[in-house]
Structures are given as C-alpha cells and as structure tokens.
Design an enzyme around this catalytic site. Structure first.
Site, mmCIF file in Angstrom:
data_model
loop_
_atom_site.group_PDB
_atom_site.id
_atom_site.type_symbol
_atom_site.label_atom_id
_atom_site.label_comp_id
_atom_site.label_asym_id
_atom_site.label_seq_id
_atom_site.Cartn_x
_atom_site.Cartn_y
_atom_site.Cartn_z
ATOM 1 N N GLY A 223 -98.599 -64.951 -37.843
ATOM 2 C CA GLY A 223 -99.475 -65.536 -36.833
ATOM 3 C C GLY A 223 -98.731 -65.701 -35.534
ATOM 4 C CE LYS B 79 -95.228 -67.391 -37.159
ATOM 5 N NZ LYS B 79 -95.762 -67.873 -35.882
ATOM 6 C CB SER B 80 -91.695 -72.962 -39.011
ATOM 7 O OG SER B 80 -91.439 -71.713 -38.435
ATOM 8 C CG ASP C 120 -90.460 -68.568 -41.597
ATOM 9 O OD1 ASP C 120 -89.416 -68.867 -41.034
ATOM 10 O OD2 ASP C 120 -91.569 -68.563 -41.039
ATOM 11 C CG ASN D 126 -101.739 -75.520 -38.360
ATOM 12 O OD1 ASN D 126 -102.012 -76.526 -39.026
ATOM 13 N ND2 ASN D 126 -100.554 -75.347 -37.797
ATOM 14 C CG LEU E 27 -91.880 -11.582 -29.195
ATOM 15 C CD1 LEU E 27 -91.657 -11.731 -27.696
ATOM 16 C CD2 LEU E 27 -93.355 -11.329 -29.508
ATOM 17 C CB SER E 28 -91.738 -5.614 -31.629
ATOM 18 O OG SER E 28 -91.236 -4.308 -31.608
ATOM 19 N N GLY F 172 -84.386 -8.046 -31.652
ATOM 20 C CA GLY F 172 -83.068 -7.768 -32.236
ATOM 21 C C GLY F 172 -82.969 -8.082 -33.716
ATOM 22 C CB SER G 122 -93.115 -13.163 -40.154
ATOM 23 O OG SER G 122 -91.802 -13.377 -39.690
HETATM 24 N N1 LIG Z 1 -100.868 -81.357 -33.936
HETATM 25 C C1 LIG Z 1 -100.334 -80.481 -34.756
HETATM 26 N N2 LIG Z 1 -99.253 -79.808 -34.379
HETATM 27 C C2 LIG Z 1 -98.716 -78.904 -35.217
HETATM 28 C C3 LIG Z 1 -99.286 -78.667 -36.489
HETATM 29 N N3 LIG Z 1 -98.561 -77.691 -37.086
HETATM 30 C C4 LIG Z 1 -97.558 -77.367 -36.232
HETATM 31 N N4 LIG Z 1 -97.654 -78.076 -35.104
HETATM 32 C C5 LIG Z 1 -96.751 -78.022 -33.945
HETATM 33 O O1 LIG Z 1 -96.804 -76.747 -33.361
HETATM 34 C C6 LIG Z 1 -95.511 -76.369 -32.871
HETATM 35 C C7 LIG Z 1 -95.113 -75.032 -33.393
HETATM 36 O O2 LIG Z 1 -95.008 -75.074 -34.793
HETATM 37 P P1 LIG Z 1 -94.103 -74.055 -35.609
HETATM 38 O O3 LIG Z 1 -94.318 -74.363 -37.021
HETATM 39 O O4 LIG Z 1 -92.723 -74.051 -35.086
HETATM 40 O O5 LIG Z 1 -94.809 -72.684 -35.234
HETATM 41 P P2 LIG Z 1 -94.403 -71.171 -35.561
HETATM 42 O O6 LIG Z 1 -93.821 -70.612 -34.321
HETATM 43 O O7 LIG Z 1 -95.707 -70.526 -35.879
HETATM 44 O O8 LIG Z 1 -93.484 -71.206 -36.731
HETATM 45 C C8 LIG Z 1 -94.563 -77.478 -33.291
HETATM 46 O O9 LIG Z 1 -94.314 -78.306 -32.193
HETATM 47 C C9 LIG Z 1 -95.317 -78.211 -34.376
HETATM 48 O O10 LIG Z 1 -94.990 -79.576 -34.434
HETATM 49 C C10 LIG Z 1 -100.459 -79.409 -36.870
HETATM 50 O O11 LIG Z 1 -101.020 -79.272 -37.951
HETATM 51 N N5 LIG Z 1 -100.925 -80.291 -35.951
#
Ligand SMILES: Nc1nc2c(ncn2[C@@H]2O[C@H](COP(=O)(O)OP(=O)(O)O)[C@@H](O)[C@H]2O)c(=O)[nH]1
Lengths: 641, 267
Positions: free
Chosen positions: A16, A22-23, A92, A147, A459-460, A463, A532
């Site tokens: 994403g 994501k993290s 991740d 999210n 080509l013909s 050589g 050919s």
């Molecule tokens: N309000 C809110 N902030 C979030 C949520 N999830 C992540 N964040 C914030 O979004 C920012 C980016 O999140 P991160 O997980 O590092 O995003 P990544 O780049 O997709 O891995 C951080 O400052 C998080 O605290 C959520 O459910 N609610």
C-alpha cells in the site's frame, strides 16, 4: 469447509501507499494475536519516549537505527504470528517508490496480500502500483483494509467511497478483492477484536478473512514439469536432480526431455537415508533419479511426459516489471532465467509500456524506465522449453539480469506464436525411437571435438561459399572433421525435386536443416552455405539441432554484393531473366540475433576465415573442456560418504 | 517417520537452495558452529548429495566453546567422516577495545571469518542463520552478496524472487548462502526429532538449566528449564515468549550491537 492443517503456513504480504499504515498494522496485529515476545511493547514504549515521539506500532519492525531515524521501512521483513486457526508469516513490504524491488521480493513469496488504504487519503499512486504488481505476480487472494478509520471518526460514508474507488481500480486490472474491511491499526479495531466504533460494519474481521484463505495449491494435478537442476555422478550411477515444479514424477515413467527431444525411463528414485518406498514425487518436492539411457542431459533441460510437452521457441513475449537503474532498451542483451534454465536474450521489441496509474499503453517506446511495466518481445540464441504463464504459473515466468544484477521479471506470454507441439509431435513417436548407445560425449572423446551446425546466411555474393570452403580446409588442417553443405551437393540429389517458389525454398531449407542436424549428431562439423533468406526457415533449422546450432551472418550489403556479382546472377535478375532473386525481387530477412557476424565488406577473406575458425574451435572444443570440468566437479564418488 | 507437510516443504526448499549453490557457486564451504541449526543444515546437505558432503566445513574456533561442544564436534567429524577446516580466530586483545565485551568476543569470529576468506578463496559460504532469530537477520536474502571484508549493505540488497538467486558476483565479492533462513526455532527442533539428528547434550536440561543457543563460554548463559527431551523442549517453545538469544549477552548490550556486527561481516 476444508479442515485447516495447523502445519500449513500462510505467507502474507502487506502493501500500500507510503504512510497508509502498513508497518503499524503489522505491529498491532502481532500485539493483538499475542505474538510479541515478553517485554517487547515496553521496549517500544521506551524507544518512543527516548525519542520524544508518541507511541508508534510501526517501530516494532524497524530493526535498524537508520529506519528509526527516517521512520520508513526499508526492506522486506518476515515475522511470524498465529491465530487459533494457523500460523502466518507476514512480509512487511515498504511503500517508498524506490523500494519496488524489495516489495517484489516480498510479494513474490506470498500466498495472500493485504492492501492497506488510508481512509481519508484514499487510493494513491502506490496503491495502484502495488495492486498492479500483485496482478503481475499472480496474486489471487487479496484483502483490502481501509485504515485509520479513527481519523475519519469511523464514518461509513468515507469507507464506502474508498471501497468503491479501490474496487473499480482492481476490476480494471483483472483483480478482485476477497473482502474490504474498515480498520484502525492504531486502536486495534477489526483486526482481531471488532472494537466498539465500527458496529455498522457486519463483515469479517481481518484475521477471520486471513483464516479463510487457502494454502493448498493444485500444482500436483498439472502436467509434469521436472527442470533438471544438476547432474551428479556417484560411482557408476548418474543421478539427475531437480524439483518437481508441477505434476507427479513416478518411477517407471518415460520422461521426454526438451529441448533435446530425447527420452528415457525413470529407473529409480534415489534418497538418503535409503528409502525404497519412495516411488513418486509430487509437485514442490525435490527428486534425484536415474534413467534407463545415457542420453545427454544438463542443467536447464526440462523433463515432462510426451503427451504434454512444453513449447519450444527462441522468441517469446513477456509482461515485465523493471527495477534496474539502467533502462531496458531495444537491442540490449540480458540474461534470463526460467526454472533452472539460463540463457542470453536480446530485446527485439518493446510492444508497449503500461502506465500503472491510468493503465494507458504506449506503443513504440525505445526503452523501459526504472519501476515501469511493459510488454516486450525477447529473443534467445537457442530454442528453449517454454510454458506460457497461463498454462504453468511456476515456470511461465522469467527473471532478467543485467550483468551481476537482477533487473526485472515477468510472465511469459505466447499469444500469437505458433504452437509447434501439434505439428511436430510425430517426432516423439517415430524419429526418436532409436536409442543411441553411443553418446555425444563418447563420440567427442573419440573425435576430439563435438559436432555442430554452423549455418552461414547472407545475400548471394556475400562470401558464404568461398568462406565455407576455406573454413572447411582450415578446420580439417586442425584435425577436425568439417563438411560443407551447399547448393552443389544438395540441389542435385536430396533436393532435386524442388524449385524456387517460396514453398520449395522453405522445404529446401527444412531438409538441409534436418540433414545438417543428423550429421552434427554423428560428430561432423557442418558448414552450411545457403542464402536461407527467411528467419522462420532458419529458426526451423535451429530447432532441428537445438543444442549445437550456430547462426553465422555473412554480412555485406546489396550494393557490394551486386558489384561483386561473381556468377553474373544479379545482372540476370535485374533484366528479369531470373525471377524471385533474393535482394532484388524477393526479400532477405537479416538475422536479428546471430551467434556471429562476419563482415566481408570490412575484412579480407583471411581475417574472416580466422574469425570463423576461432569461433568454431571455441564452440566444439570448449564444450569438451567444460564437460570435463563439470564431470570432475560433479563426480561425488570421490567425496567421502 | 511422522508426516509433517510443513517440514517436508521446508526441507525441499533447503535442498533446492543447497543444490542451486552447488550448481552455480564454486568453491564452496559451510560454516558449522556445531549448534542445532548448522547441524540440521549439515543434515540437509547430506540429503541433497545422498549422504555426501562435497565441500569442506569451516569451524571458526575461538577456543572458548564449551568442552561438551568440542567433544560433540569430534564425535560427529569421526562418525560422519567430514572434512573440516578448524580455523583459529584472532585473540581477544586484537579486537576494538571500545566495543562492549560480548560484542568484542563475537567480533573475533567476524575477524576469523575475514582471515579465512583471505586465505581460502571461497566464492560461497553456507551459513545456518534463521529469519526468526533476530530482527536484523529477518532482512537477509537467501543468497547474500558480500564484499571481501564481509560487509553487508542492507539498504541495497538485490531483489530475490521466484527462487532465482543472485549467484554471480564480482571477483572481489563472495556469497553468504542461507539454506535454512525460512525455518523457525520450533521447525528446527521438530525436524531434529523427526530425523533423529544427533545434538550436543547442553541443549537438554540438567539441574533445572539448559542452553537454548550455544555461544562462547564467557558470554552464553543457560536458561531456566526442565526440558530434558526434544519433546519437552518443543512443548516449552510453544508456550514461551522469551527470545531465543536471551542467553546471549551481546544482543542486549546496545540497541545496535548486532547491527554493527553484521554490517562488518558477522553471520
Ligand atoms: N490515526 C491513525 N493513524 C495511524 C493508523 N495506522 C497508522 N497510523 C499512522 O500513520 C503513519 C504511517 O504509518 P506506517 O505504519 O509507518 O505506514 P507505512 O508507511 O504504510 O508502513 C504513522 O504516523 C502512524 O502512526 C491508524 O489506524 N490511525
């Protein structure tokens, strides 16, 4: 419903746009499923405090100082967690644009994907790019999470809008999300627990969705593909090893090998510690086998059953993603790997470049830039066993290397290419029935060299004949058996029934190709000197001798050849005495990817002869040396056991 | 042999990796620490080559392993008829004295490895690390290119996908090959049990203590445990949430000690 085996592990990739969470989702998911080691949350709190920032779930994955400083995830990380249903490995994947290659490394190992979309920001550039990558990587099981619902006050309308946008984009690229879930990673809502703010949502939680994904694959039910990984020698035994990619390999099976078109029976399936009970090997497992015949086999050859062979071609299309700094360019040469096979390919054409944002296709591009996706046509020197991605997801894909570096990858697409399996199948039934007890290696050790087809085209007047005759002499003087095939010794006998119509010309070349291949198999160095003019015909000649065919382009332009006109043929063609003369009123298709180019305009005969002789020597002798080295290295009888 | 699909898959993957390395990288050697992971890896090598081990094993010897470890080594070398290069590590006094003590000890292995690489010109080294051991190891590739001094740039690793590995590296580089990267500690134990792979006794509890991971005498501590059989260890692992390297003081010394070590060539 299938009972889920707790031993099955599901690999999940999380993709994403950057900062969509994501993290954080991963950190929270680990916490909510009780998968964190003791003290980890406190450690995180300590780190956040030390840095004077609010609590961040995403820090959990940032194993490096560098990452903490930049607050972005740098590389694919693998983390284990489990629900009551089963174990998971989360990969991740980072969101920054320049980290595409890492995302691919992660996503390519995954069984399922979670696409994270920020509720308020909605679908962004990387949301689309990553979704497109999932599509190219063949991902079928995708959950979308919307999210940061806490940040939009859990408003169902925002969720609705984002859901619609993402569904629309996924549809246009042929993907479908299994579910779309509103979540808050920060608050831990709708991951494992439903929470109290999203009551309007009636669907499954994220972990319920993950638990409903499937890990069983149907690879064993497909046609057998057993790519040879290596050949070992143990005392008297020759053992072929590899992994059954699809299908089932059984003791007693007759295996058909491509591209050599040789076959033999599987006499044993070897194992250590010894286990006589192993009589079959299913997809995904490695196998070590012995064969009934000492046929020539090496790494990269493909074992299959005669009734379901791979295609053979040296040209194929590929839908690729490219992540090398250096753009991919038409005419450039790259190494390509597919299963255990590796070969050089040149880019013949960039059919089109795809913009992953608006999905527009641009035709006629001369290069594919970093992080772009495109459809390209690749040409290899040798014919390769090929399966289109739609037939075989494990082998219908290639990885491209530029020098030492992996540069891209993609699916093989054979749409629009003739499937020669239907027309040439008799080969497997009639011609290859003869089992030679004398192997090419045995012949080579007697003769001092391998056989080969050195196919002069031009080509013909370029050589070809002059050079072929001179090379024959020079090679013979080196104690090697060379033989020229040209119009003089072929037109009068073998092909005396053929004229010069395109059809007859094609048949002429086909027969020569087959004869050349037979002679090469018997150990002769064949020098064929025919115009050919058609690529397709030369291609057939190559297929007839797939592992020892060398196309040598004798290069001289039409003007030069016409000025030379040694037999006065151009003159006759110009006044219409000869019809359909190549170069005048019949086309000459120059080789696109010859093995050797000999320029007779620039160089004198001696230089050209020397160039060709050197090339031939390297190719018929080097193989011997190579083989020797390989035998030495692979001779495991010498290893203590 | 009890049927376990997950272990079968891991085994097949590891054998495939080992054979890829053997087909593409030459000359090869395998780092054998005598612990459970690299002994399981050695077992997989023997499976891949039907009982043979077609390259030397390397022991980076600090002289500080526990007695039981040396005894176990000698027994296996004899029973399995192995070719071993016992490579002595440089003395502790030669290490960067600003490093904390345990990190310094680990640094000896790193330096030993560098010495080994400069004396023997190995193109590939098998190494039995696992992704689940430590956050940093999670970042590893199966085939990981290193410069001659062993250093590793985690930010610019080659992509690795569809089982195609980086096997060509420039002349002054070598590859670390990690056949069991994907395995977890639990997997290793289950596999060791299923295959009856011999192990050093120190892993099994005596007087309420056992070692979860075997390092040098001075820096590895036993953990509290009554698990004296593999079955009991497996049960223990299923319930514990204490990290495996907890007995190793090095990892705790500074937030970044492991990272520093690895970027300089540690396993
Ligand atoms: N309000 C809110 N902030 C979030 C949520 N999830 C992540 N964040 C914030 O979004 C920012 C980016 O999140 P991160 O997980 O590092 O995003 P990544 O780049 O997709 O891995 C951080 O400052 C998080 O605290 C959520 O459910 N609610």
């Amino acid at each position: 419903m299938n009972a889920i085996n707790k031993h099955d592990k599901l690999n999940v990739v999380i993709v994403g746009h950057v900062d969509h969470g994501k993290s954080s989702l991963i950190g929270r998911l680990l916490y909510d499923t009780d998968s964190l080691p003791a003290g980890k949350k406190e450690e995180l709190e300590g780190i956040c405090k030390k840095r004077g920032v609010p609590f961040e779930w995403s820090f959990l994955l940032d194993a490096f100082q560098a990452e903490r400083d930049q607050a972005v995830t740098i590389d694919t990380t693998q983390i284990n967690f489990s629900t009551v249903m089963r174990d998971y490995v989360i990969i991740d994947a980072p969101g920054h644009r320049e980290f595409l290659k890492n995302m691919i490394s992660g996503a390519a190992q995954a069984d399922a994907a979670i696409l994270v979309v920020d509720a308020s920001e909605g679908v962004q550039e990387q949301t689309k790019r990553h979704a497109y990558m999932l599509h190219l990587l063949g991902m079928k099981q995708i959950a979308v999470v919307v999210n940061k619902m806490d940040a939009v006050k859990y408003d169902p309308k925002v969720f609705e809008k984002t859901s619609q946008d993402i569904t629309h984009y996924l549809q246009t690229i042929g993907l479908q999300a299994s579910s779309i879930v509103p979540i808050s990673a920060r608050e831990g809502e709708m991951l494992v627990d439903r929470g109290s703010n999203l009551d309007w949502y009636r669907g499954k939680t994220l972990t319920e969705i993950l638990d409903s994904f499937d890990v069983s694959n149907m690879l064993s039910t497909q046609d057998l593909r057993f790519p040879i990984q290596d050949v070992y020698r143990f005392d008297e035994k020759r053992v072929l090893v590899g992994r059954v990619e699809t299908g089932i390999l059984r003791k007693g099976d007759t295996l058909f090998f491509s591209p050599t078109n040789e076959q033999a029976v599987v006499t044993s399936i070897e194992s250590w510690p010894d286990d006589d009970e192993i009589v079959e090997v299913h997809a995904g497992k490695t196998a070590a086998i012995t064969l009934s015949e000492p046929i020539f086999i090496e790494r990269g050859h493909m074992g299959s059953h005669a009734e379901a062979l791979p295609m053979l071609s040296n040209v194929f299309k590929s839908n690729i993603f490219w992540f090398s700094e250096k753009p991919l360019k038409v005419g450039n040469t790259y190494r390509v790997r597919c299963g255990t096979m590796q070969t050089a390919v040149s880019v013949q054409l960039i059919d089109h470049v795809v913009d992953t944002q608006d999905l527009k296709k641009t035709e006629g591009a001369s290069e594919v830039a970093k992080n772009a996706v495109a459809e390209i046509t690749l040409r290899a020197r040798d014919v390769l066993p090929i399966d289109p991605y739609t037939d075989n997801a494990r082998l219908g894909r290639v990885v491209l290397y530029d020098g030492h570096n992996v540069a891209g990858g993609g699916h093989i697409n054979m749409e629009g290419y003739p499937d020669q399996r239907k027309s040439s199948n008799p080969k497997s039934e009639n011609i290859y029935k003869v089992n030679h007890s004398v192997t090419p290696e045995m012949r080579a050790s007697m003769l001092g060299h391998y056989g080969g087809v050195f196919w002069f085209t031009g080509l013909s007047g370029s050589g070809k004949s002059t050079l072929a005759v001179a090379v024959e002499q020079a090679i013979f003087a080196l104690n090697m058996n060379a033989y020229v095939l040209d119009g003089d010794n072929v037109r009068h006998g073998l092909n005396s029934d053929l004229g010069f119509s395109p059809k007859d010309r094609a048949e002429n070349i086909r027969r020569i190709g087959e004869v050349a291949a037979l002679q090469a198999n018997s150990g002769v160095i064949i020098l064929s000197a025919f115009i050919s003019p058609y690529r397709e015909d030369r291609q057939k000649a190559r297929i007839a001798a797939p592992h020892c065919f060398h196309e040598i382009y004798i290069k001289a332009n039409l003007e030069t050849c016409e000025a030379r006109d040694p037999k006065g043929l151009y003159k006759k063609a110009r006044v219409g005495e000869i019809k359909e003369f190549t170069g005048i009123d019949s086309p000459y298709e120059a080789p696109e990817n010859p093995d050797l180019v000999v320029d007779t305009e620039v160089n004198d005969i001696e230089t050209c002869v020397e160039q060709i002789v050197n090339y031939i020597e390297a190719n018929v002798k080097a193989e011997i040396i190579e083989e020797e080295i390989k035998n030495k290295k692979k001779d495991l009888s010498l290893v203590r056991a | 042999m009890p049927f376990n699909k997950h272990l079968d898959e891991l085994e097949a993957q590891s054998i495939y990796i080992i054979r890829e390395a053997y087909a593409k990288v030459n000359p090869l050697a395998m780092l054998w620490s005598i612990g459970k992971d690299s002994t399981a890896m050695l077992w997989l090598v023997r499976k891949a080559f039907l009982g043979r081990v077609p390259f030397p094993l390397v022991l980076l010897d600090t002289g500080m392993e526990m007695e039981e470890v040396y005894a176990f080594r000698d027994r296996i070398v004899k029973d399995w008829n192995l070719e071993v290069i016992n490579y002595p590590c440089p003395p502790e006094a030669d290490m960067d004295q600003t490093l904390p003590p345990a990190t310094r000890a680990a640094m000896r292995k790193t330096e030993g490895l560098k010495g080994l690489l400069s004396e023997h010109d190995f193109k590939g080294l098998f190494c039995g690390i696992r992704r689940d051991e430590q956050g940093l190891r999670a970042k590893e590739r199966v085939f990981s290119p290193r410069s001659l001094d062993g250093s590793w740039d985690f930010k610019d690793q080659p992509a690795e996908f569809w089982d195609q590995y980086t096997t060509n590296v420039p002349d002054d580089c070598h590859l670390r090959i990690h056949p069991i990267l994907q395995w977890t500690e639990l997997d290793i134990w289950q596999y060791t049990q299923r295959e009856s792979i011999p192990l050093c006794d120190l892993y099994f509890a005596k007087d309420g203590q056992r070692y979860r991971s075997l390092g040098e005498k001075n820096i590895t501590m036993p953990v509290e445990s009554n698990a004296s059989t593999i079955n009991e260890i497996i049960e223990e692992l299923k319930t514990t949430d204490i990290s495996e390297r907890a007995g190793r003081t090095m990892d705790k010394e500074t937030e970044d000690s492991f990272e520093k070590l690895r970027s300089q060539g540690y396993m």
